[in-house]
Design a protein around this motif. Structure first.
Motif, mmCIF file in Angstrom:
data_model
loop_
_atom_site.group_PDB
_atom_site.id
_atom_site.type_symbol
_atom_site.label_atom_id
_atom_site.label_comp_id
_atom_site.label_asym_id
_atom_site.label_seq_id
_atom_site.Cartn_x
_atom_site.Cartn_y
_atom_site.Cartn_z
ATOM 1 N N GLY A 124 15.866 9.869 -1.612
ATOM 2 C CA GLY A 124 16.761 8.933 -2.266
ATOM 3 C C GLY A 124 16.778 7.548 -1.659
ATOM 4 N N PHE A 125 15.761 7.231 -0.847
ATOM 5 C CA PHE A 125 15.692 5.898 -0.239
ATOM 6 C C PHE A 125 15.293 4.841 -1.266
ATOM 7 N N HIS A 126 14.653 5.257 -2.346
ATOM 8 C CA HIS A 126 14.355 4.363 -3.456
ATOM 9 C C HIS A 126 14.294 5.182 -4.742
ATOM 10 N N ASN A 127 14.370 4.501 -5.880
ATOM 11 C CA ASN A 127 14.344 5.163 -7.189
ATOM 12 C C ASN A 127 13.124 4.772 -8.003
ATOM 13 N N LYS A 128 12.067 4.335 -7.327
ATOM 14 C CA LYS A 128 10.865 3.861 -8.011
ATOM 15 C C LYS A 128 9.912 5.035 -8.289
ATOM 16 N N PRO A 129 9.193 4.993 -9.403
ATOM 17 C CA PRO A 129 8.281 6.093 -9.737
ATOM 18 C C PRO A 129 7.051 6.142 -8.835
ATOM 19 N N CYS A 130 6.567 7.352 -8.605
ATOM 20 C CA CYS A 130 5.350 7.600 -7.828
ATOM 21 C C CYS A 130 4.423 8.464 -8.672
ATOM 22 N N GLY A 131 3.130 8.209 -8.600
ATOM 23 C CA GLY A 131 2.221 9.000 -9.416
ATOM 24 C C GLY A 131 0.819 9.097 -8.867
ATOM 25 N N LEU A 132 0.083 10.044 -9.424
ATOM 26 C CA LEU A 132 -1.320 10.258 -9.078
ATOM 27 C C LEU A 132 -2.179 9.955 -10.298
ATOM 28 N N LEU A 133 -3.183 9.103 -10.121
ATOM 29 C CA LEU A 133 -4.183 8.909 -11.166
ATOM 30 C C LEU A 133 -5.260 9.962 -10.922
ATOM 31 N N ASN A 134 -5.190 11.022 -11.707
ATOM 32 C CA ASN A 134 -5.993 12.221 -11.459
ATOM 33 C C ASN A 134 -7.325 12.137 -12.205
ATOM 34 N N ILE A 135 -8.241 11.338 -11.667
ATOM 35 C CA ILE A 135 -9.537 11.117 -12.293
ATOM 36 C C ILE A 135 -10.389 12.384 -12.224
ATOM 37 N N ASP A 136 -10.720 12.915 -13.392
ATOM 38 C CA ASP A 136 -11.614 14.072 -13.492
ATOM 39 C C ASP A 136 -11.184 15.216 -12.565
ATOM 40 N N GLY A 137 -9.876 15.445 -12.468
ATOM 41 C CA GLY A 137 -9.356 16.561 -11.685
ATOM 42 C C GLY A 137 -9.359 16.352 -10.185
ATOM 43 N N TYR A 138 -9.507 15.114 -9.733
ATOM 44 C CA TYR A 138 -9.579 14.852 -8.285
ATOM 45 C C TYR A 138 -8.396 15.446 -7.528
ATOM 46 N N TYR A 139 -7.206 15.382 -8.129
ATOM 47 C CA TYR A 139 -6.001 15.840 -7.431
ATOM 48 C C TYR A 139 -5.550 17.234 -7.862
ATOM 49 N N ASP A 140 -6.358 17.953 -8.621
ATOM 50 C CA ASP A 140 -5.943 19.272 -9.107
ATOM 51 C C ASP A 140 -5.587 20.225 -7.970
ATOM 52 N N LYS A 141 -6.410 20.281 -6.930
ATOM 53 C CA LYS A 141 -6.146 21.212 -5.824
ATOM 54 C C LYS A 141 -4.896 20.819 -5.055
ATOM 55 N N LEU A 142 -4.664 19.521 -4.931
ATOM 56 C CA LEU A 142 -3.445 19.063 -4.266
ATOM 57 C C LEU A 142 -2.214 19.463 -5.074
ATOM 58 N N LEU A 143 -2.290 19.309 -6.381
ATOM 59 C CA LEU A 143 -1.166 19.693 -7.234
ATOM 60 C C LEU A 143 -0.930 21.197 -7.198
ATOM 61 N N ASP A 144 -2.012 21.970 -7.124
ATOM 62 C CA ASP A 144 -1.882 23.425 -6.980
ATOM 63 C C ASP A 144 -1.177 23.769 -5.668
ATOM 64 N N PHE A 145 -1.551 23.062 -4.608
ATOM 65 C CA PHE A 145 -0.921 23.295 -3.303
ATOM 66 C C PHE A 145 0.568 22.976 -3.359
ATOM 67 N N LEU A 146 0.928 21.872 -3.999
ATOM 68 C CA LEU A 146 2.338 21.526 -4.105
ATOM 69 C C LEU A 146 3.099 22.586 -4.898
ATOM 70 N N GLY A 147 2.426 23.200 -5.879
ATOM 71 C CA GLY A 147 3.036 24.318 -6.592
ATOM 72 C C GLY A 147 3.327 25.472 -5.645
ATOM 73 N N SER A 148 2.408 25.723 -4.714
ATOM 74 C CA SER A 148 2.614 26.780 -3.716
ATOM 75 C C SER A 148 3.764 26.433 -2.782
ATOM 76 N N VAL A 149 3.895 25.169 -2.440
ATOM 77 C CA VAL A 149 4.987 24.725 -1.579
ATOM 78 C C VAL A 149 6.332 25.004 -2.257
ATOM 79 N N VAL A 150 6.387 24.779 -3.571
ATOM 80 C CA VAL A 150 7.596 25.095 -4.328
ATOM 81 C C VAL A 150 7.861 26.598 -4.298
#
Length: 199
Positions: A124-150
């Motif tokens: 809550g230190f800021h309310n600005k949006p953050c995002g990943l530009l997932n070119i050709d699945g570059y961040y797919d494994k990272l997103l899968d990992f974050l799913g595991s963290v959840v």
């Protein structure tokens, strides 16, 4: 949005698709009259982004620590170049200058930058949006990992969803337009634990 911070690699990567994505991002920002905030280097994807935005008539602001300026990697033709004393000061200034944050493909430095600013959003230190530009699945494994963290209980799903994703520059910028931070605090669960202890 008047300005967006782009985190991306100081290397070009092994596939031309990453360079093309950086060119497209620079052009898209310039077309929308959004100021590009980035790490100030003329190397790799960083240099490609800056050159593309400038060539398209955009405004580009670089933020770079003095230690890297001394290594002659700063871009010489930016609209503005801010030189900081440290990496910490660099990230703080980039955050101050920007209305949102996008990570394109990059290495450890890119990961460090997006995760720090993402953490600030979660806290809550800021309310600005953050995002990943997932070119050709570059961040797919990272997103899968974050799913595991959840799944393992170390991150709330609502906080994971704060990290927006899209596969094109236009798509990720468009997704920022309607962004609203979640109302669920990271500290809600702690408060519930304290209440249970008192019962």
């Amino acid at each position: 949005m008047k300005s967006l911070c782009i985190f991306l690699g100081a290397n070009p990567g092994n596939d031309e698709k990453y360079a093309e994505a950086a060119r497209n991002m620079g052009r898209e920002l310039a077309k929308r009259k959004i100021t590009t905030i980035y790490g100030g280097s003329d190397m790799g994807l960083m240099g490609i982004l800056a050159e593309s935005a400038l060539e398209a008539g955009g405004k580009v602001i670089g933020v770079i620590p003095d230690s890297l300026v001394k290594k002659n990697v700063s871009h010489p033709n930016l609209t503005e170049l801010h030189v900081t004393e440290s990496m910490h000061e660099r990230k703080a200034l980039m955050a101050e200058l920007s209305d949102g944050f996008i990570a394109m493909p990059g290495g450890i430095g890119t990961m460090d930058e997006i995760f720090e600013i993402f953490t600030w959003a979660q806290l809550g230190f800021h309310n600005k949006p953050c995002g990943l530009l997932n070119i050709d699945g570059y961040y797919d494994k990272l997103l899968d990992f974050l799913g595991s963290v959840v799944e393992e209980g170390f991150l709330k799903g609502v906080h994971k969803d704060m990290l927006l994703t899209a596969s094109s520059p236009a798509g990720i910028i468009d997704s920022f337009a309607g962004y609203e931070p979640p109302v669920v605090s990271k500290w809600v669960e702690k408060a519930k634990v304290e209440i249970r202890k008192q019962q």
